[in-house]
Scaffold this active site. Structure first.
Site, PDB file in Angstrom:
ATOM      1  CD  GLU A  85      -5.555  -7.991 -16.154  1.00  0.00           C
ATOM      2  OE1 GLU A  85      -4.637  -7.328 -15.660  1.00  0.00           O
ATOM      3  OE2 GLU A  85      -6.659  -8.108 -15.595  1.00  0.00           O
ATOM      4  CG  HIS A 101      -2.242  -0.472   0.939  1.00  0.00           C
ATOM      5  ND1 HIS A 101      -2.534  -1.798   0.765  1.00  0.00           N
ATOM      6  CD2 HIS A 101      -3.375   0.206   0.729  1.00  0.00           C
ATOM      7  CE1 HIS A 101      -3.801  -1.909   0.497  1.00  0.00           C
ATOM      8  NE2 HIS A 101      -4.350  -0.711   0.461  1.00  0.00           N
ATOM      9  NE  ARG A 136      -8.989  -3.986 -11.674  1.00  0.00           N
ATOM     10  CZ  ARG A 136      -7.658  -3.960 -11.592  1.00  0.00           C
ATOM     11  NH1 ARG A 136      -6.925  -4.078 -12.686  1.00  0.00           N
ATOM     12  NH2 ARG A 136      -7.068  -3.804 -10.440  1.00  0.00           N
ATOM     13  CB  CYS A 186      -5.237   1.040 -17.460  1.00  0.00           C
ATOM     14  SG  CYS A 186      -5.857  -0.616 -17.581  1.00  0.00           S
ATOM     15  CG  ASN A 244       0.800  -2.741 -14.568  1.00  0.00           C
ATOM     16  OD1 ASN A 244       1.512  -2.120 -15.337  1.00  0.00           O
ATOM     17  ND2 ASN A 244       0.016  -2.157 -13.686  1.00  0.00           N
ATOM     18  CG  ASP A 245      -1.601  -8.744 -14.143  1.00  0.00           C
ATOM     19  OD1 ASP A 245      -0.735  -9.292 -13.448  1.00  0.00           O
ATOM     20  OD2 ASP A 245      -2.610  -8.212 -13.670  1.00  0.00           O
TER      21      ASP A 245
HETATM   22  C1  PEP Z   1      -2.498  -4.304 -15.270  1.00  0.00           C
HETATM   23  O1  PEP Z   1      -2.401  -5.498 -15.001  1.00  0.00           O
HETATM   24  O2  PEP Z   1      -1.845  -3.750 -16.182  1.00  0.00           O
HETATM   25  C2  PEP Z   1      -3.388  -3.422 -14.515  1.00  0.00           C
HETATM   26  C3  PEP Z   1      -3.595  -2.189 -14.876  1.00  0.00           C
HETATM   27  O3  PEP Z   1      -3.975  -3.897 -13.405  1.00  0.00           O
HETATM   28  P1  PEP Z   1      -3.260  -4.200 -12.000  1.00  0.00           P
HETATM   29  O4  PEP Z   1      -1.960  -3.473 -11.982  1.00  0.00           O
HETATM   30  O5  PEP Z   1      -4.222  -3.710 -10.975  1.00  0.00           O
HETATM   31  O6  PEP Z   1      -3.117  -5.682 -12.027  1.00  0.00           O
HETATM   32 MG    MG Z   2      -3.826  -6.581 -13.847  1.00  0.00          MG
END
Ligand code: PEP
Ligand code: MG
Length: 780
Positions: A638, A396, A539, A709, A661-662
Site C-alpha cells: 500500500e 465509525h 491484520r 482489499c 485505499n492507501d
Molecule cells: C487499504 O489501505 O487499501 C486498506 C485496505 O486498508 P485501510 O483502508 O484499513 O487503510
Molecule cells: Mg491501508
C-alpha cells in the site's frame, strides 16, 4: 415524439432516470463530464431532442450554456443570457417553470444563430436552485409541438432538483480543475458563503426542504427520523429551592435502580457484539452506581436542600474536574465514564425512560456524531439509514454504515436542528439529499424507487451461495473486509468466502484500555470459528493516520498519513506488538488463519516482523501454549516503495494484500479523506493501473497469492479492469458482494483482458473510463 407518456405508459421511466442520475453522481469525476452525462441521460429518457443546462456565472447575473445534448456543441460556453433575457433567462428571473409551444413566436424569445434551435417547436425551462438562490436552468426542447402535462413537469422538477445537487457538489470538487483550465469555459459561480468540501441545503421549486450531505453508503430509504441527542441536559439543570428532601431521596433511589438495570442490559448487549472484555466497562459503571462514596455525596447534597438532578450535576462536575486534572491518560479516560454514568442517571431522574441509544422504533438515525461505544450498544436492527451531521469521512459511523449496508450520509449540516423526532424523511444516499416531510409526489416517486431497490436486493440475494464465476469460467474469490464482530453475520449473509482483511484496530477503538493477550485471543478465536473453515486474514494494528485509539498517546503530527502510523508504531512498541502476534498465533489453532502486516515500506520492516513472530512462537512454546506454527505471513502492498520492492518482498512473505485505499493516495499525492482533492484521488488513473498491472505480474511470476482489499473493487468499472489485469481475489465491504457476483457472472475474463491491454496503453483516465464504460455497457 415528446415525452408525454413519461409516467403514464412507462412508470419506471421517471424512477430509473432518478436512479441513473444518482449513478452519474457516484461515477462522474469532473463537473463538465457530469453535466454532459446528465443532459444526455435526461434527453434520452425524456425522448426529447434537446436537453441543455445553463448555469449562472461568477457574478450570478449571466446564464451560460454549460452542456447540451441536441444543440450545436460549439454553442457550449458561447450562448449567454442575462437573467430575464430570452425564455431561459425569464424562467430564472421568475423562478418558475416555463412551458411554451412555438417558442420562436413568443416576443420574449431570443435566437442564437448557429445553435440549431430554430427547428424545435416546444420549450420547457425548469429553474435550478441552490438553497433559495438561482443556480441555473434546465431546458428541454422537442421537434414536435406539444404541451407538457403537470405530471411530466413534476417528474422533471424532481430530476432538476437532483441535478442542482449534483452541480453544487461537483462544483465544489471541481474548484481545482477550473483553476487549471480557465479559458476553456467561463468559470462557475462560487457558492456564496460555502467552503470547499461543504454542502449546502436548499428548497426545491415546490417548496420542499432538503438537506445535503456526502454519501457514505449508497441507497434510498423512506422512514421516520430517530433523533439521538448529544446532551441529556446537565446544562438545563439549575438549583431549586424548597425541595421535598424525602421525595428527592426517593427519586434518586428509583433512578439509581433503573440505571443499574439499564447498565446490566447494556453490558449484555456489548458482550454479544464485542467481547466480554469490552463489556467489562459497564461492570465498572455498575460498581460506581453502587459505590457508597458516590451515593453518600449525592445524599449529602440533597440533605442540604438541593434537588436530586442538581445534586447529581454537582457531584459529576466535581468528579470530572478531578479526573480531568490527572496526568495519566487512562485515569483521564475515567472522566468519560463518569460523564456517561451521570448522563444515564440524569435521564432516569428526569423521567426520560429511553436512554440516548434506546431506539423506540425502526427508522433513520439522525445524530450529530456517533461514538465508538454507541456503535457497540445501539440496536442495529432498528437503523434503516444514517444521517450524521459531522463530516468525518472515516468515522465509525461510516464504517458501520458500510458494514451494515445501510444508506448513509455524513456532513449533513443542520440535521439536528431541522429534523423533528419522528418526522417522515426520504434519505437519498445516491444523490446525497434528505427530503424533510416530503410532499406526496416526491414520496410516491421514492416509494417506488425504494420498492425497486428492494426487489433488486432480493434478486441479488440469489447469488449468495453461488461462486463468483465469469462467463468463460474464471473463478473469482470475494471475501469480506470486517472490523466489528457484528460484521461477521453481515459477511456470511452476503456470501463472503472468508475474511480477506480483519481490521483489528476497530474493536479496540470502542474500548477504554488496551486489551490483554487473552482478550485479543478470545476475540480473534470467535471470528475464526464463526467462519468455520473459510480463511481469515488478521491484520495487526493499523493505527495512526486517521485512526486513533483513545488510550494510546498519539503525538500531534502535521502530516499523519506520512507519519508515525501502522507498522511503524507497532515496531516501536514491540511489547504491545508481540502480545498481539501471540494472540493471533493462539487463535490460529481454531481454523485457517493468515497474519498480515500493514504499511510495509522496506525489507527490514518485514524481517523485523518475522523476527517478532519467531520470538512470539518461542514465548508461547515456553508457556506451553498451543499455537499455529506454520501461519502464512503476508505484507500489505500500500506504499509505492513496496510496489517497487515487490519481487524482493515476495521472497520474504507468503502472500500480498493489495491496499489500494492507501496506495492510491500515496501514488497520486491525494489524501484519501480530504474532499478538496477527491478529484485527484482517482483509482483509474493510468499510473495506478500501471502499478497494479506490474504487481499482478510479480505475483504471477513469483507464484504468490495476491488479494486486493481496497474499496475500488466495489466499483464495476474498476473491478472489470482489475479482473482484466489478472487479479482474481478481492476483499470488500460485504454488502457489495452479491452485486459483484452478479456483475462477474455476466463478463468474460478474456474480453476483460483485451480491454485491460488497451487501457494500459492510455494516458488519460477520462479515456480509460470511456473505454471501460463502453466495455461494460452491455452488462448494465
Ligand atoms: C487499504 O489501505 O487499501 C486498506 C485496505 O486498508 P485501510 O483502508 O484499513 O487503510
Ligand atoms: Mg491501508
Amino acid at each position: 415524439m415528446g415525452f408525454k407518456n413519461l409516467k403514464k405508459s412507462d412508470k419506471r421511466l421517471g424512477l430509473s432516470t432518478l436512479q441513473d442520475i444518482s449513478t452519474i453522481i457516484l461515477q462522474s469525476h469532473h463537473l463538465n463530464e457530469t453535466l454532459e452525462n446528465i443532459v444526455t441521460l435526461v434527453a434520452e429518457r425524456a425522448h426529447s431532442e434537446v436537453c441543455s443546462l445553463y448555469l449562472l456565472d461568477d457574478n450570478s447575473d449571466t446564464l451560460v450554456l454549460r452542456a447540451t445534448c441536441g444543440l450545436a456543441p460549439e454553442s457550449v460556453g458561447r450562448v449567454k443570457l442575462k437573467i430575464g433575457e430570452g425564455l431561459t433567462g425569464l424562467a430564472a428571473q421568475q423562478r418558475s417553470i416555463l412551458s411554451i409551444e412555438e417558442p420562436q413566436s413568443d416576443p420574449r424569445y431570443r435566437y442564437f444563430a448557429g445553435t440549431g434551435e430554430e427547428q424545435f417547436h416546444s420549450f420547457l425551462a425548469i429553474p435550478l436552485f441552490d438553497r433559495n438562490e438561482p443556480l441555473g436552468v434546465m431546458v428541454i426542447q422537442t421537434l414536435e409541438r406539444r404541451v407538457f402535462t403537470e405530471e411530466e413537469t413534476s417528474t422533471l422538477s424532481t430530476i432538476a432538483f437532483q441535478v442542482s445537487s449534483i452541480v453544487v457538489n461537483a462544483r465544489l470538487l471541481d474548484t481545482i480543475d477550473r483553476q487549471q483550465e480557465p479559458s476553456e469555459h467561463p468559470s462557475l459561480p462560487a457558492a456564496e458563503g460555502s467552503q470547499p468540501g461543504s454542502f449546502r441545503n436548499s428548497t426545491t421549486p415546490g417548496g420542499q426542504t432538503v438537506l445535503r450531505g456526502k454519501v457514505a453508503y449508497p441507497g434510498v430509504i423512506v422512514g421516520p427520523a430517530n433523533l439521538i441527542n448529544d446532551e441529556l441536559g446537565f446544562s438545563d439543570v439549575h438549583a431549586e429551592y424548597d425541595v421535598n428532601i424525602e421525595q428527592e431521596l426517593a427519586r434518586l433511589d428509583e433512578a439509581l435502580r433503573k440505571t443499574r438495570i439499564a447498565t446490566l442490559y447494556l453490558e449484555k448487549r456489548v458482550a454479544e457484539r464485542l467481547t466480554q472484555a469490552d463489556a467489562a466497562i459497564f461492570h465498572t459503571h455498575l460498581m460506581i452506581l453502587e459505590d457508597r462514596g458516590f451515593i453518600e455525596k449525592l445524599h449529602e447534597l440533597i440533605d442540604e436542600g438541593h434537588s436530586a438532578p442538581y445534586a447529581l450535576k454537582k457531584v459529576i462536575r466535581n468528579y470530572l474536574e478531578a479526573f480531568g486534572k490527572m496526568e495519566d491518560a487512562y485515569l483521564r479516560e475515567r472522566a468519560a465514564d463518569m460523564e456517561d454514568i451521570g448522563r444515564r442517571l440524569l435521564s432516569h431522574l428526569l423521567g426520560q425512560k429511553s436512554g440516548r441509544l434506546h431506539l423506540q422504533h425502526t427508522g433513520i438515525l439522525v445524530a450529530h456524531r456517533l461514538l465508538p461505544s454507541d456503535m457497540a450498544s445501539i440496536d442495529h436492527d432498528k437503523i434503516s439509514g444514517l444521517i450524521i451531521e459531522s463530516n468525518e469521512t472515516n468515522a465509525h459511523s461510516v464504517i458501520m454504515a458500510k458494514a451494515l449496508g445501510i444508506p448513509a450520509l455524513i456532513g449533513v449540516q443542520g440535521a439536528m436542528a431541522r429534523i423533528e423526532p419522528g418526522a417522515e424523511l426520504i434519505l437519498d444516499a445516491n444523490s446525497g439529499c434528505v427530503f424533510l416531510n416530503p410532499n406526496a409526489t416526491i414520496l410516491d416517486e421514492y416509494f417506488r424507487l425504494e420498492f425497486d431497490l428492494t426487489q433488486e436486493k432480493e434478486r441479488l440475494n440469489t447469488f449468495r451461495d453461488k461462486p463468483a464465476l465469469t462467463q468463460d469460467g474464471q473463478r473469482i474469490q470475494l471475501r469480506a473486509n470486517i472490523g466489528l464482530l457484528s460484521d461477521i453475520e453481515i459477511a456470511k449473509r452476503n456470501g463472503a468466502e472468508g475474511v480477506g482483511l480483519y481490521r483489528t484496530e476497530f474493536p479496540y477503538m470502542a474500548r477504554s484500555n488496551f486489551p490483554n493477550r487473552d482478550d485479543q485471543y478470545q476475540l480473534y478465536r470467535k471470528v475464526i470459528e464463526e467462519f468455520s473453515g473459510a480463511p481469515v486474514t488478521i491484520r495487526t494494528l493499523d493505527i495512526g493516520g486517521d485512526k486513533a485509539l483513545p488510550y494510546f498517546n498519539h503525538p500531534k503530527e502535521d502530516n499523519p498519513f506520512m507519519g508515525w502510523r501502522s507498522i511503524r508504531i507497532s515496531l516501536d512498541h514491540k511489547d504491545v506488538f508481540q502480545t498481539q502476534i501471540e494472540a493471533i498465533l493462539m487463535a490460529g489453532v481454531h481454523g485457517p488463519t493468515r497474519l498480515l502486516f500493514p504499511l510495509i515500506s522496506n525489507i527490514e520492516e518485514i524481517r523485523a516482523c518475522r523476527k517478532l513472530v519467531v520470538k512470539a512462537m518461542a514465548h508461547l512454546q515456553e508457556e506451553k501454549i498451543e499455537f499455529l506454527g506454520d501461519i502464512p505471513i503476508g505484507a500489505m502492498i500500500e506504499v509505492p516503495a513496496a510496489l517497487r520492492l515487490a519481487p524482493h518482498l515476495a521472497n520474504e512473505v507468503d502472500f500480498f494484500a493489495l491496499g489500494t485505499n492507501d496506495l492510491i493516495q500515496y501514488l497520486l499525492a491525494a489524501d484519501r479523506s480530504n474532499s478538496l482533492v477527491q478529484s485527484y484521488y482517482d483509482p483509474l488513473h493510468p499510473a495506478v493501473l500501471g502499478a497494479l498491472a506490474d504487481l499482478a505480474n510479480v505475483a504471477r511470476n513469483k507464484k504468490i497469492d495476491l488479494c486486493l482489499c481496497g474499496e475500488m473493487s466495489s466499483d464495476n468499472n474498476c473491478l472489470y479492469a482489475l479482473i482484466g489485469l489478472g487479479i482474481d481475489q478481492f476483499s470488500l465491504s460485504a454488502p457489495y458482494i452479491p452485486h459483484m457476483k452478479d456483475f462477474i457472472s455476466k463478463i468474460s475474463r478474456e474480453e476483460a483482458q483485451g480491454v485491460a491491454a488497451e487501457i494500459l496503453q492510455m494516458s488519460s483516465s477520462k479515456d480509460i473510463r470511456k473505454r471501460l464504460a463502453r466495455a461494460i455497457k452491455k452488462f448494465s
